[in-house]
Structures are given as C-alpha cells and as structure tokens.
Design a protein around this motif. Structure first.
Motif, short mmCIF file in Angstrom:
data_model
loop_
_atom_site.label_atom_id
_atom_site.label_comp_id
_atom_site.label_asym_id
_atom_site.label_seq_id
_atom_site.Cartn_x
_atom_site.Cartn_y
_atom_site.Cartn_z
N LYS A 101 0.82 -1.22 0.00
CA LYS A 101 0.00 0.00 0.00
C LYS A 101 0.85 1.27 0.00
N VAL A 102 2.12 1.13 0.35
CA VAL A 102 2.98 2.32 0.46
C VAL A 102 4.23 2.26 -0.43
N ALA A 103 4.43 1.16 -1.13
CA ALA A 103 5.55 1.04 -2.08
C ALA A 103 5.12 0.04 -3.15
N LYS A 104 5.15 0.44 -4.41
CA LYS A 104 4.56 -0.43 -5.44
C LYS A 104 5.54 -1.37 -6.13
N PHE A 105 6.84 -1.13 -5.97
CA PHE A 105 7.82 -2.00 -6.65
C PHE A 105 8.34 -3.07 -5.68
N TYR A 106 8.17 -4.32 -6.07
CA TYR A 106 8.55 -5.46 -5.21
C TYR A 106 9.66 -6.23 -5.93
N TYR A 107 10.88 -6.16 -5.38
CA TYR A 107 12.03 -6.75 -6.07
C TYR A 107 12.42 -8.13 -5.53
N TYR A 108 13.07 -8.87 -6.40
CA TYR A 108 13.58 -10.20 -6.04
C TYR A 108 14.85 -10.47 -6.83
N PRO A 109 15.73 -11.39 -6.39
CA PRO A 109 15.64 -12.13 -5.12
C PRO A 109 16.34 -11.36 -3.99
N GLY A 110 16.07 -11.78 -2.76
CA GLY A 110 16.77 -11.22 -1.61
C GLY A 110 18.10 -11.96 -1.48
N TRP A 111 19.07 -11.55 -2.27
CA TRP A 111 20.34 -12.28 -2.35
C TRP A 111 21.05 -12.34 -1.01
N TRP A 112 20.72 -11.45 -0.08
CA TRP A 112 21.37 -11.44 1.23
C TRP A 112 20.76 -12.46 2.18
N GLU A 113 19.62 -13.04 1.78
CA GLU A 113 18.99 -14.07 2.61
C GLU A 113 18.54 -15.23 1.73
N PRO A 158 3.14 -18.52 -2.67
CA PRO A 158 2.58 -18.37 -4.01
C PRO A 158 1.24 -17.64 -4.03
N THR A 159 0.33 -18.01 -3.13
CA THR A 159 -0.98 -17.37 -3.09
C THR A 159 -0.86 -15.89 -2.74
N ALA A 160 -0.02 -15.60 -1.75
CA ALA A 160 0.17 -14.21 -1.33
C ALA A 160 0.77 -13.38 -2.47
N LEU A 161 1.73 -13.95 -3.19
CA LEU A 161 2.37 -13.22 -4.29
C LEU A 161 1.35 -12.90 -5.39
N LYS A 162 0.52 -13.87 -5.73
CA LYS A 162 -0.50 -13.63 -6.76
C LYS A 162 -1.48 -12.54 -6.33
N GLN A 163 -1.83 -12.54 -5.05
CA GLN A 163 -2.75 -11.52 -4.55
C GLN A 163 -2.10 -10.14 -4.58
N LEU A 164 -0.83 -10.08 -4.25
CA LEU A 164 -0.11 -8.80 -4.26
C LEU A 164 -0.05 -8.24 -5.69
N VAL A 165 0.32 -9.09 -6.63
CA VAL A 165 0.40 -8.65 -8.03
C VAL A 165 -0.98 -8.25 -8.53
N GLY A 166 -1.99 -9.01 -8.11
CA GLY A 166 -3.36 -8.70 -8.52
C GLY A 166 -3.85 -7.37 -7.98
N SER A 167 -3.26 -6.93 -6.88
CA SER A 167 -3.67 -5.66 -6.26
C SER A 167 -2.90 -4.47 -6.81
N GLY A 168 -2.01 -4.72 -7.76
CA GLY A 168 -1.28 -3.62 -8.38
C GLY A 168 0.22 -3.59 -8.12
N THR A 169 0.72 -4.49 -7.31
CA THR A 169 2.16 -4.54 -7.04
C THR A 169 2.92 -4.84 -8.33
N GLN A 170 4.00 -4.12 -8.57
CA GLN A 170 4.83 -4.36 -9.75
C GLN A 170 6.02 -5.22 -9.34
#
Length: 233
Positions: A101-113, A158-170
């Motif tokens: 809701k406060v940041a629209k770009f969601y990056y991957y992978p978390g190479w540090w973890e 997987p379900t959470a990721l699909k919901q996030l993308v469906g809500s507008g997350t890039q």
C-alpha cells in the motif's frame, strides 16, 4: 547437518556456553519494497533502505544508506518517505504488514537471505542438566519446526504473491548489473572481514567450498528440472 555447518557453528557458540540447534528456515527471501525503480547501480546511491547485518554493509559499499528499523515501524516510515525502501521476509509476511500500500515495486531475489537459518540457543550448563529424554525431545521438536517452517512458506508464498500482483504490485527482478555489483561488493566485504576475523574466516572458507559444490550439483539435476518446469503452464 551433513556438511560442517552444524559442527563449526557449534564450536563457535560453545565458546560462549551456548548450544545451537537449527529450528527453521524461510527459504530465499524477497528483495524488498521500493518507492522507485532500481534500474542501475547508480539508483542505489543515497537510497535509504531498511536492512541490517552484512547486507547493509554490502549495500553501503554501493552508496545506499542502511536503516535499522523494527518491523512495526517499517510501514509508517515507507508511507512518510522517511525511507525509500525496505526488506522484510517474503509475500506471505509482507502482505500481512501491507507494504504494497505504500511502495509499489517489489524486487527479487533477496540475495542477502538465500536461506536464512533460524536457530534455538540453549545455555550449555542448563542443557547438561536436562535428562537425555528431554534433550531428545527438544532436538526432535526443533527438527520438525525446521521442516515445517520451510513447508509453510513454500505453501503460502505463491498465493500471497499472486494476490499482491493482482492488487497492483509491480514485481521486478533486480537487473543483472545490480546483482553483479552487489556480489562483487559482498566478496570484498567477506575478504576484508576474513582478514580481520579468524573465526569468520574459518567458517566462511568451509562454507564457500561447500556452497560451490552445491551450486555445481544444483545446476545439474535440481536446476535443469526447475528451469524446464518453469516453462510449463
């Protein structure tokens, strides 16, 4: 369990009278939430990002400004623009905190973890006082928790990721240029730390050799199978 990891970790913590038992893993985490796109290494300069530990030190080499912020304070900090980005865990946990809701770009992978290890820590003197049966119960419970945590994240992300993308997350993958720069900076930091810290060097050298062998193996069976399956619908 089957490399030297548990052995070396045990030796290190034993010096502080601590017994360590693996009891969980999230699997590879995400790279976090960003208010703006990360297209080049230059975009990291001056970036105020909530991140800690070695990852923060690595990103500092590339000009980012790590921020130590508790989980509960990340949302308002992102919302107000106090920070530009924040990493937490992955889709399942991130969605619950509403970062989308406060940041629209969601990056991957978390190479540090790439495989964050959760452990239980027990005072060795108190451990020695426990009956053998109780010691076994704790070890078995930790082993079950270890497997269950990984299974839970694999099932729920997987379900959470699909919901996030469906809500507008890039959803964005870190550019190769950024990944290469971060890897180079990480290797420099590990070399610098090894030169100053014999305990770190002992563990890291053994870990690096084991990881190189694992990467070789995973490229053959696991990697080839996964890459093929990723092309299927």
């Amino acid at each position: 369990r089957h490399g030297n990891g548990a052995k070396l970790l045990g030796e290190f913590f034993a010096k502080s009278n601590i017994l360590t038992i693996p009891c969980g893993n999230t699997g590879t985490q995400m790279g976090g939430w960003y208010r703006k796109e990360i297209k080049t290494v230059a975009d990291l300069k001056g970036l105020k990002i909530r991140i800690g530990g070695f990852a923060g030190a690595v990103l500092s080499k590339l000009g980012a400004v790590p921020q130590q912020i508790p989980g509960g304070d990340i949302y308002p900090a992102l919302e107000k623009g106090t920070i530009d980005a924040a990493e937490w865990i992955g889709p399942y946990d991130d969605q619950k905190l509403g970062f989308n809701k406060v940041a629209k770009f969601y990056y991957y992978p978390g190479w540090w973890e790439g495989g964050p290890q959760v452990s239980a820590y027990v005072n060795t003197k108190k451990w020695a006082e426990l009956p053998k049966e109780y010691q076994s119960i704790i070890q078995i419970a930790c082993a079950d928790a270890h497997v269950d945590m990984m299974s839970k994240y694999d099932a729920k992300n997987p379900t959470a990721l699909k919901q996030l993308v469906g809500s507008g997350t890039q959803l964005k993958q870190f550019p190769r240029e950024v990944m290469e720069a971060c890897h180079k900076a990480a290797m420099e930091l590990y070399a610098e730390t090894s030169a100053k810290n014999a305990e770190f060097k002992k563990v890291y050298d053994d870990y690096k050799k084991f990881m190189d062998d694992q990467n070789l193996w995973f490229r053959i069976a696991e990697g080839a199978y996964a890459n093929f399956m990723h092309t299927r619908k």
